[in-house]
Design an enzyme around this catalytic site. Structure first.
Site, PDB file in Angstrom:
ATOM      1  N   GLU A 197       0.834  -1.204   0.000  1.00 38.22           N
ATOM      2  CA  GLU A 197       0.000   0.000   0.000  1.00 38.22           C
ATOM      3  C   GLU A 197       0.873   1.260   0.000  1.00 38.22           C
ATOM      4  O   GLU A 197       0.780   2.129   0.876  1.00 38.22           O
ATOM      5  CB  GLU A 197      -0.995  -0.010   1.175  1.00 38.22           C
ATOM      6  CG  GLU A 197      -1.991  -1.153   1.041  1.00 38.22           C
ATOM      7  CD  GLU A 197      -3.235  -1.069   1.931  1.00 38.22           C
ATOM      8  OE1 GLU A 197      -3.290  -0.195   2.811  1.00 38.22           O
ATOM      9  OE2 GLU A 197      -4.153  -1.892   1.723  1.00 38.22           O
ATOM     10  N   GLU A 320      -4.926  -8.747  -0.697  1.00 43.92           N
ATOM     11  CA  GLU A 320      -5.718  -8.451   0.510  1.00 43.92           C
ATOM     12  C   GLU A 320      -7.164  -8.261   0.073  1.00 43.92           C
ATOM     13  O   GLU A 320      -7.464  -7.379  -0.739  1.00 43.92           O
ATOM     14  CB  GLU A 320      -5.234  -7.181   1.222  1.00 43.92           C
ATOM     15  CG  GLU A 320      -3.943  -7.372   1.967  1.00 43.92           C
ATOM     16  CD  GLU A 320      -3.561  -6.151   2.820  1.00 43.92           C
ATOM     17  OE1 GLU A 320      -4.474  -5.452   3.323  1.00 43.92           O
ATOM     18  OE2 GLU A 320      -2.355  -5.913   2.971  1.00 43.92           O
TER      19      GLU A 320
HETATM   20  O1  AHR Z   1      -5.402  -6.162   6.683  1.00 45.29           O
HETATM   21  C1  AHR Z   1      -5.321  -5.018   7.467  1.00 45.29           C
HETATM   22  C2  AHR Z   1      -4.661  -3.858   6.744  1.00 45.29           C
HETATM   23  O2  AHR Z   1      -5.439  -3.485   5.655  1.00 45.29           O
HETATM   24  C3  AHR Z   1      -3.302  -4.121   6.155  1.00 45.29           C
HETATM   25  O3  AHR Z   1      -2.282  -3.978   7.077  1.00 45.29           O
HETATM   26  C4  AHR Z   1      -3.196  -3.057   5.105  1.00 45.29           C
HETATM   27  O4  AHR Z   1      -2.358  -3.431   4.042  1.00 45.29           O
HETATM   28  C5  AHR Z   1      -4.632  -2.844   4.681  1.00 45.29           C
HETATM   29  O5  AHR Z   1      -4.948  -1.516   4.635  1.00 45.29           O
END
Ligand code: AHR
Length: 516
Positions: A197, A320
């Site tokens: 991110e 994710e």
């Molecule tokens: O999964 C939780 C968080 O969500 C992670 O650390 C981040 O990459 C995302 O924003």
């Protein structure tokens, strides 16, 4: 961290909703005669961040713990994860990754520094679970390795040293240091994420700036001979196709894959995301709709990638994704601990169907997160562990790991609530190396069964068997005291006549059929 948001909020109904009533009908064609790409096992990947009790207490309890363990790893959790054949585990973050300095996590545990985990509650990070513990854990589970390296606060040299420490078979000082710390043979590092991110917690960068850094850092990802490391760019936040476009335009030649993060929150509001368990049919619908938006996201990001990579050399890794609710009342909000209900099992199946249908471009997907965090596979409480409804979806879908994708067409009724409507039936299919055809069918309608008539083009099957996942309520959960409320049972509602399969899907259910 933008939600795959719900669009319409209609009045909430009681969680039990209306009783299941008369069956509707849907027509499906499974094109067994048109095999597509291989659905990589990594589509069922996992994510384990140093966050809350995702690692400490959830995976790692240490060798001296009264909780039964194998060299410090919880026996119950290891067995549960082995049983669903976890194909890959991403670690150490997440946001945690861009403040993580790997040298903190090697060497004698008692001498490792204690840091503060500033992203997740400012709690003390003991560094007891570092590189050796992660790599050994992946070996124990039988999973591939995927490490996100620190770009936001670390150097390319630090990243490069880490890779050498893990993977070198030489007698370099770093390889010898690994041996001195207890590991003779190099580990296999399968995937390396160049930051996480980067547009947010990974450094708040603009895509042009990140693309330049990516080119620089990727230069120093040295793969050991014969064991290539897949280089993964930090990808976009949900709808941000401009990010994907810019990174691809400037750095496609430096990478093998780019990621995408896309969470679903029921209420489209990060400060009031919605409860994991106390919800009505309005939030059932909004979570289903949010999950189905994955289809459009993948299509949009793939189209941007096609401009620079029409041959689809570069993979899209949805590393994710999952449902993100308000933290369970009474828990530390920064630990992202949430319950998991039938709703999560159903939406997991929808997402897996979508990933499977896009296997030509989507090469990995990592649900967030594996243990005790967000949409987890298992939850733990001291010595106790429970398998969540989502776990059981993964259990049913194991058969698709490595199978060949088969196109599926669905025509059927809509499930409507308030002003919203979505197709009631969602499906995906595959064929394994032994020729067995698997068909996953999801009925998202919480009130009506649907009878599916499926034409199996190119297959005359002799027999059908299956498994069913459903529960009495849309918000049924598996608790520590009642762990078997949402569990698979044998499905007996399917029959075969020649190339035509008929199956009646109960309301709010997932069914996976095997056709031999
Ligand atoms: O999964 C939780 C968080 O969500 C992670 O650390 C981040 O990459 C995302 O924003």
């Amino acid at each position: 961290m933008t939600a795959l948001a719900a669009l319409t909020m209609a009045a909430a109904l009681p969680a039990a909703a209306a009783p299941a009533s008369a069956s509707e009908t849907a027509q499906i064609t499974v094109h067994v005669d048109q095999p597509g790409p291989v659905m990589r096992p990594e589509l069922q990947g996992q994510f384990a961040e140093e966050l809350g009790h995702g690692v400490y207490g959830g995976i790692w309890v240490g060798e001296d713990s009264p909780i039964p363990n194998i060299r410090g790893y919880r026996k119950d959790v290891v067995a549960a994860l082995q049983a669903i054949k976890v194909p890959v585990i991403r670690w150490p973050g997440g946001c945690f990754a861009d403040g993580y300095h790997w040298r903190d996590g090697v060497g004698p545990r008692a001498q490792r520094p204690v840091r503060l985990n500033m992203n997740w509650g400012g709690v003390e990070e003991p560094n007891s679970f570092g590189t050796h513990e992660y790599m050994d854990f992946a070996e124990l589970i039988g999973a591939k390795t995927y490490i996100s390296a620190d770009v936001g606060s670390g150097t390319a040299g630090e990243m490069s040293d880490w890779i050498e420490y893990m993977t070198s078979d030489s007698h370099s000082t770093l390889a010898q240091q690994r041996r001195a710390n207890g590991r003779d043979k190099p580990w296999r590092l399968d995937y390396l994420g160049v930051g996480n991110e980067a547009w947010g917690c990974g450094g708040n960068m603009r895509p042009e700036y990140y693309a330049n850094l990516l080119r620089q850092y990727a230069t120093f990802v040295w793969s050991p001979p014969g064991r290539p490391i897949v280089k993964v760019a930090s990808g976009a936040n949900s709808e941000d196709v401009h990010w994907t476009d810019t990174v691809m335009a400037n750095a496609a030649g430096s990478i093998d894959a780019i990621s995408l993060h896309a969470y679903t929150i029921p209420r489209s509001d990060w400060s009031h995301k919605g409860s994991a368990t106390d919800f009505g049919e309005d939030q059932w619908m909004s979570t289903i709709k949010g999950s189905l938006r994955m289809e459009g996201l993948i299509a949009a990001h793939s189209a941007a990638m096609d401009k620079y990579d029409p041959a689809k050399r570069v993979g899209l890794l949805v590393d994710e994704w999952g449902n993100w609710y308000d933290a369970e009342p009474g828990t530390n909000g920064a630990f992202l601990y949430q319950q998991n209900s039938l709703r999560d099992a159903i939406t997991a199946a929808l997402n897996l169907n979508i990933f499977q249908a896009h296997a030509d471009r989507v090469r990995m997907a990592n649900i967030a997160q594996m243990v005790n965090v967000l949409q987890a596979m298992v939850l733990t409480d001291g010595p106790r562990m429970v398998r969540t409804p989502t776990y059981w979806t993964y259990d049913l879908y194991q058969v698709f790991q490595g199978a060949t994708a088969l196109p599926v067409e669905v025509a059927g009724p809509d499930y409507a609530f308030g002003a919203d409507a979505v197709p009631a039936v969602h499906a995906s299919a595959g064929r394994d190396g032994a020729g067995v055809v698997y068909l996953a069918l999801v009925n998202v309608d919480p009130n009506h069964a649907v009878t599916v008539t499926a034409r199996l083009a190119g297959l005359t099957a002799k027999g059908v068997s299956g498994q069913l996942l459903t529960a009495p309520m849309i918000n049924s959960v598996n608790s520590f005291d009642h762990p078997d409320v949402v569990v698979p049972t044998a499905f007996t509602g399917a029959s075969l006549v020649g190339q035509v399969l008929t199956a009646t899907l109960p309301a709010k259910s997932v069914v996976v059929l095997s056709l031999r």
